[in-house]
Design an enzyme around this catalytic site. Structure first.
Site, PDB file in Angstrom:
ATOM      1  CG  HIS A 106       2.428   0.178   4.276  1.00  0.00           C
ATOM      2  ND1 HIS A 106       2.090  -0.672   5.305  1.00  0.00           N
ATOM      3  CD2 HIS A 106       1.326   0.931   4.031  1.00  0.00           C
ATOM      4  CE1 HIS A 106       0.832  -0.445   5.666  1.00  0.00           C
ATOM      5  NE2 HIS A 106       0.344   0.511   4.917  1.00  0.00           N
ATOM      6  CG  ASP A 147      -2.063  -0.906   1.171  1.00  0.00           C
ATOM      7  OD1 ASP A 147      -2.081  -1.755   0.261  1.00  0.00           O
ATOM      8  OD2 ASP A 147      -2.962  -0.798   2.021  1.00  0.00           O
ATOM      9  CG  ASP A 148       0.064   3.888   2.156  1.00  0.00           C
ATOM     10  OD1 ASP A 148      -1.083   3.643   1.738  1.00  0.00           O
ATOM     11  OD2 ASP A 148       0.355   4.018   3.349  1.00  0.00           O
TER      12      ASP A 148
HETATM   13 ZN   LIG Z   1      -2.778   3.287   2.934  1.00  0.00          ZN
END
Ligand SMILES: [Zn+2]
Length: 254
Positions: free
Chosen positions: A220, A74-75
């Site tokens: 992440h 993610d991100d």
């Molecule tokens: Zn996120």
């Protein structure tokens, strides 16, 4: 899934009855205070727990005995760490899914294209990922989702069917928006907490202790410690003959 309108109407009715009884001096005001507190705690719990499927159906794992697993990031995309994650995945012949933030996609289109070129999947992780995103209206969510979808398609020619809510928070307004846009809401069943813990060994052990066929792991690709965590996880999964697949492959697995 719960009927949020029905549940909130019932809760409002209960509170109104309590207020009436308090005015008539038949109940203490504490009944109302405690009820409101319990209501807010329950709302927070259902919003933060995607696997309960309270507001929308979420894909959090696959029931299977086959040794397949989905790594998700993610991100990103991040200019420094995403290319390093891609290199590690290539080294271990693993496929993964990257839930990208629209404003980062806009800044680093070449990394988004590299993700697709290496056979990984891309998912939508909102455009802003703002700290207050959970309070968006249905229209606000639609703008977040559609803007990022359009960017991904413009850059890669691929239209994603995957969406992951920022912070894993689902709300009735998000659920209403997803009914319009139609993507699969993707959660996880192994949270690494790689943004919380700093020591890679603690994070990777936490993940590896929960490994099960069909799991979805949340990582992440925006920080240094995730690289060491990823390498350790890849080594162990490779040794244990796990096939690391994209969310699309895991979802379609019979
Ligand atoms: Zn996120």
């Amino acid at each position: 899934m719960i009927n949020f309108k029905l549940a909130s109407s019932f809760f409002t009715l209960i509170c109104c009855v309590f207020i009436l009884f308090i005015v008539l001096e038949l109940l203490s005001i504490w009944w109302l205070i405690i009820s409101l507190l319990v209501g807010f705690i329950l709302l927070g719990m259902v919003s933060f727990t995607m696997s309960w499927n309270c507001f929308t159906q979420a894909f959090t794992h696959k029931k299977t005995t086959k040794k397949i697993i989905a790594l998700t990031f993610d991100d990103g995309p991040h200019p420094e760490y995403t290319p390093k994650v891609l290199a590690l995945l290539k080294q271990y012949e693993a496929k993964a899914t990257f839930f990208c933030i629209g404003k980062h996609v806009e800044k680093h289109p070449e990394i988004v294209q590299a993700i697709i070129n290496q056979g990984h999947s891309i998912g939508n992780h909102s455009y802003t990922h703002s700290n207050t995103i959970a309070f968006k209206s249905k229209q606000g969510w639609l703008e977040e989702i559609k803007r990022t979808d359009a960017l991904i398609t413009k850059i890669t020619g691929v239209s994603t069917k995957l969406f992951r809510p920022p912070f894993g928070v689902t709300t009735p307004h998000l659920a209403a928006a997803l009914k319009v846009t139609g993507p699969i809401c993707v959660g996880w069943n192994i949270r690494s907490f790689d943004t919380f813990f700093k020591t890679p060994k603690i994070i990777s052990n936490r993940v590896l202790n929960h490994i099960h066929p069909g799991s979805i792991i949340l990582l992440h690709d925006k920080q240094e410690n995730s690289l060491a965590v990823l390498e350790h996880i890849l080594q162990v999964l490779h040794t244990e003959h796990y096939d690391m697949v994209t969310i699309n492959t895991l979802y379609d697995e019979k």
